[in-house]
Motif scaffolding. Structure first.
Motif, short mmCIF file in Angstrom:
data_model
loop_
_atom_site.label_atom_id
_atom_site.label_comp_id
_atom_site.label_asym_id
_atom_site.label_seq_id
_atom_site.Cartn_x
_atom_site.Cartn_y
_atom_site.Cartn_z
N UNK A 103 25.08 -13.47 9.32
CA UNK A 103 24.06 -14.43 8.90
C UNK A 103 22.79 -14.22 9.73
N UNK A 104 21.65 -14.11 9.05
CA UNK A 104 20.37 -13.95 9.73
C UNK A 104 19.89 -12.52 9.84
N UNK A 105 20.74 -11.53 9.49
CA UNK A 105 20.29 -10.15 9.55
C UNK A 105 19.30 -9.85 8.44
N UNK A 106 18.31 -9.06 8.79
CA UNK A 106 17.25 -8.70 7.85
C UNK A 106 17.73 -7.66 6.86
N UNK A 107 17.31 -7.78 5.61
CA UNK A 107 17.68 -6.80 4.59
C UNK A 107 17.08 -5.44 4.92
N UNK A 108 17.87 -4.37 4.86
CA UNK A 108 17.32 -3.03 5.10
C UNK A 108 16.23 -2.68 4.08
N UNK A 109 15.23 -1.95 4.54
CA UNK A 109 14.16 -1.51 3.65
C UNK A 109 13.17 -2.58 3.27
N UNK A 110 13.17 -3.69 4.00
CA UNK A 110 12.31 -4.82 3.66
C UNK A 110 11.20 -4.97 4.70
N UNK A 111 10.00 -4.55 4.35
CA UNK A 111 8.86 -4.69 5.24
C UNK A 111 8.32 -6.12 5.18
N UNK A 112 8.01 -6.68 6.34
CA UNK A 112 7.48 -8.05 6.37
C UNK A 112 6.08 -8.12 5.77
N UNK A 113 5.24 -7.12 6.06
CA UNK A 113 3.83 -7.19 5.67
C UNK A 113 3.42 -5.97 4.85
N UNK A 114 2.59 -6.19 3.86
CA UNK A 114 1.85 -5.13 3.17
C UNK A 114 0.43 -5.62 2.94
N UNK A 115 -0.51 -4.69 2.85
CA UNK A 115 -1.91 -5.08 2.65
C UNK A 115 -2.66 -3.92 2.00
N UNK A 116 -3.75 -4.25 1.33
CA UNK A 116 -4.60 -3.21 0.75
C UNK A 116 -6.04 -3.70 0.68
N UNK A 117 -6.96 -2.72 0.65
CA UNK A 117 -8.38 -2.99 0.46
C UNK A 117 -8.94 -1.87 -0.41
N UNK A 118 -9.71 -2.25 -1.44
CA UNK A 118 -10.29 -1.25 -2.34
C UNK A 118 -11.76 -1.58 -2.61
N UNK A 119 -12.51 -0.53 -2.85
CA UNK A 119 -13.93 -0.66 -3.19
C UNK A 119 -14.19 0.19 -4.43
N UNK A 120 -14.84 -0.42 -5.44
CA UNK A 120 -15.15 0.33 -6.66
C UNK A 120 -16.60 0.12 -7.03
N UNK A 121 -17.26 1.25 -7.32
CA UNK A 121 -18.67 1.22 -7.72
C UNK A 121 -18.80 1.89 -9.08
N UNK A 122 -19.42 1.19 -10.03
CA UNK A 122 -19.62 1.71 -11.38
C UNK A 122 -21.11 1.98 -11.59
N UNK A 123 -21.40 3.10 -12.25
CA UNK A 123 -22.80 3.50 -12.43
C UNK A 123 -22.90 4.43 -13.63
N UNK A 124 -24.11 4.74 -14.05
CA UNK A 124 -24.37 5.69 -15.13
C UNK A 124 -24.82 7.02 -14.52
#
Length: 213
Positions: A103-124
């Motif tokens: 009881x209380x053991x963490x599931x294998x393969x389970x990351x506590x944190x994930x994050x992302x940042x993206x930038x998109x620029x549209x132009x002609x």
């Protein structure tokens, strides 16, 4: 090792929220959830007369609780920033001696944190709709076993960029994934003999071509 092995089941409870503000320039999606996983399948090793065999068993109940958030913000009409991340806590909620689970053991393969940042620029570009996109994704740390021994996995980030243009009915997209060529394992299989490992895809450059009929 003896015992019945049967189907597992999930109960998923989720509460979500979607918001739009600043005349549509800002969009926020957020959710909290709880997933109850009963009869979790686990692979354990069992000593036989001739060797060690890998056997699948049911390991009782586990619960995952977490939160996810995604945001889109238009700095200008053509420039957009995406930010997001998640946190989750996934652990067993009862002992399962047949799978060496406590009881209380963490599931294998389970990351506590994930994050992302993206930038998109549209132009002609010479009258053709075009875009440039860059993004960074982070994967938190995790282990491949309940005892959290051996090599810790995760804890890396990857950078991806792409640029595209639409010419009449043809879409062209040039891309570079894992631009900094991060060399990390996504999983190490230490249950079966040989300790096989799986690395994330190395730096990859390519071209996607699409045609609209």
């Amino acid at each position: 090792l003896e015992g019945d092995f049967g189907s597992d089941w999930l109960e998923n409870l989720e509460l979500g929220l979607k918001l739009t503000s600043l005349e549509g320039r800002l969009q926020v999606n957020a959710s909290i959830y709880q997933i109850t996983w009963d009869r979790v399948p686990q692979v354990v090793t069992a000593e036989t007369i001739t060797c060690f065999d890998a056997i699948a068993v049911n390991a009782g109940e586990a619960v995952s609780r977490g939160v996810e958030i995604e945001t889109q913000f238009y700095l200008t009409q053509d420039l957009r920033v995406d930010l997001g991340g998640s946190y989750k806590n996934s652990e067993f909620t009862e002992d399962a001696p047949q799978a060496n689970v406590l009881d209380g053991q963490r599931l294998p393969g389970s990351a506590d944190y994930t994050a992302y940042a993206r930038l998109q620029y549209e132009y002609d570009l010479n009258g053709h709709p075009s875009f440039f996109r860059g993004g960074y994704s982070y994967m938190g740390n995790y282990y491949n076993n309940l005892q959290e021994t051996g090599d810790e996995l995760g804890g890396y980030g990857t950078l991806n960029i792409s640029a595209g243009i639409n010419i009449d009915k043809v879409d062209l997209e040039f891309f570079a994934s894992n631009l900094t060529n991060v060399d990390e394992f996504s999983w190490i299989d230490s249950v079966t003999p040989g300790n096989r490992g799986y690395r994330i895809r190395p730096r990859t450059l390519g071209l996607n071509i699409g045609y609209q009929f």
